[in-house]
Design an enzyme around this catalytic site. Structure first.
Site, PDB file in Angstrom:
ATOM      1  N   SER A 139       0.984  -1.202  -0.145  1.00  0.00           N
ATOM      2  CA  SER A 139      -0.060  -0.041  -0.044  1.00  0.00           C
ATOM      3  C   SER A 139       0.981   1.157   0.055  1.00  0.00           C
ATOM      4  O   SER A 139       2.160   1.074   0.443  1.00  0.00           O
ATOM      5  CB  SER A 139      -0.881   0.069   1.255  1.00  0.00           C
ATOM      6  OG  SER A 139      -1.480   1.313   1.354  1.00  0.00           O
ATOM      7  N   TYR A 152      -2.847  -1.095  10.233  1.00  0.00           N
ATOM      8  CA  TYR A 152      -2.772  -1.346   8.865  1.00  0.00           C
ATOM      9  C   TYR A 152      -1.438  -0.751   8.319  1.00  0.00           C
ATOM     10  O   TYR A 152      -0.729  -1.487   7.502  1.00  0.00           O
ATOM     11  CB  TYR A 152      -3.768  -0.779   8.258  1.00  0.00           C
ATOM     12  CG  TYR A 152      -3.806  -1.124   6.858  1.00  0.00           C
ATOM     13  CD1 TYR A 152      -4.338  -2.251   6.412  1.00  0.00           C
ATOM     14  CD2 TYR A 152      -3.777   0.112   6.081  1.00  0.00           C
ATOM     15  CE1 TYR A 152      -4.124  -2.686   4.737  1.00  0.00           C
ATOM     16  CE2 TYR A 152      -3.838  -0.233   4.403  1.00  0.00           C
ATOM     17  CZ  TYR A 152      -4.024  -1.339   3.970  1.00  0.00           C
ATOM     18  OH  TYR A 152      -4.027  -1.675   2.705  1.00  0.00           O
TER      19      TYR A 152
END
Length: 239
Positions: A139, A152
């Site tokens: 990401s 996350y």
């Protein structure tokens, strides 16, 4: 360049994983679909109806026996693993104090442990043949931080660090390892709805799949360490 190669794609039942499986199949890659969801069988049927030969395996990326079973079945059916796409992942966004230990542990089990287990499982076969490509879907928050995203973000930083270290370990053996770090993508991530009109200008799952094809089809003498991509509308700090 990709014809007749064999690729394992995790999290292949929908979203980026499904789009990646379809793109690889279009390039005549023999695709192995891995997912914990029953939907992976539907994805396999869709590909088979298009004339592609696939192997679908259900399992948990965080369970070593499931991972090893997938790789063993791949070797038994195809005799090799050329490409591994570690795509399976989950996410949520909460303040640290609102995050339970169970949520933290499960997030790391899927996002980090799954990448470790699949990488570990395929490396002996790639080393034996002196070639292979491992692509980890991380990401853009593997390179920056965001509020309410401590768990996350930490998991994606871990994937980025793991990828870099493994790449240095195996590049002398002809094995390439890299990450794709997308920004906002229109998928089912964080229990959202793919195709929501509010996400019409976000990246599409197929955009990330195209990046996988780009990385996997690079000439043998070249390694693409990292691809970062964002929708034009996304504002973010310099990364």
């Amino acid at each position: 360049m990709l014809k007749n190669k064999v690729a394992i794609v995790t999290g292949a039942s929908r979203g980026i994983g499904k789009a990646t499986a379809f793109k690889l199949a279009q390039h005549q890659v023999q695709v192995v679909l891995f997912s914990s969801s029953e939907e992976v069988m539907e994805t396999a049927q869709e590909l088979e109806h298009l004339g592609h030969r696939v192997l679908a395996v259900r399992g948990d990326v965080a369970r070593e026996s499931d991972v090893q079973s997938c790789v063993t079945q791949t070797i038994e059916q195809y005799g090799k693993v050329d490409i591994l796409v570690n795509n399976a992942g989950i996410g949520f966004f909460k303040e640290v104090e609102a995050t339970s230990l169970e949520e933290w542990q499960r997030l790391f089990a899927v996002n980090v442990q799954g990448v470790f287990l699949f990488t570990k499982a395929v490396l002996p076969y790639m080393k034996e043949r002196g070639q292979g490509t491992i692509i980890n879907i991380a990401s853009d928050v593997a390179r920056r931080t965001i509020p309410n995203g401590a768990a996350y973000t930490a998991s994606k930083y871990a994937v980025q660090g793991f990828t870099g270290a493994v790449a240095q370990e195996v590049r002398k053996l002809g094995i390439r390892v890299g990450t794709i770090n997308p920004g906002m993508v229109d998928t089912y991530f964080n229990n959202s709805i793919q195709g929501d009109p509010q996400k019409r200008d976000w990246l599409k799952a197929e955009d990330v799949a195209d990046a996988v094809i780009y990385m996997a089809s690079a000439p043998k003498h070249m390694v693409i360490d990292e691809v970062m991509l964002h929708p034009l509308i996304q504002e973010y700090p310099n990364v």
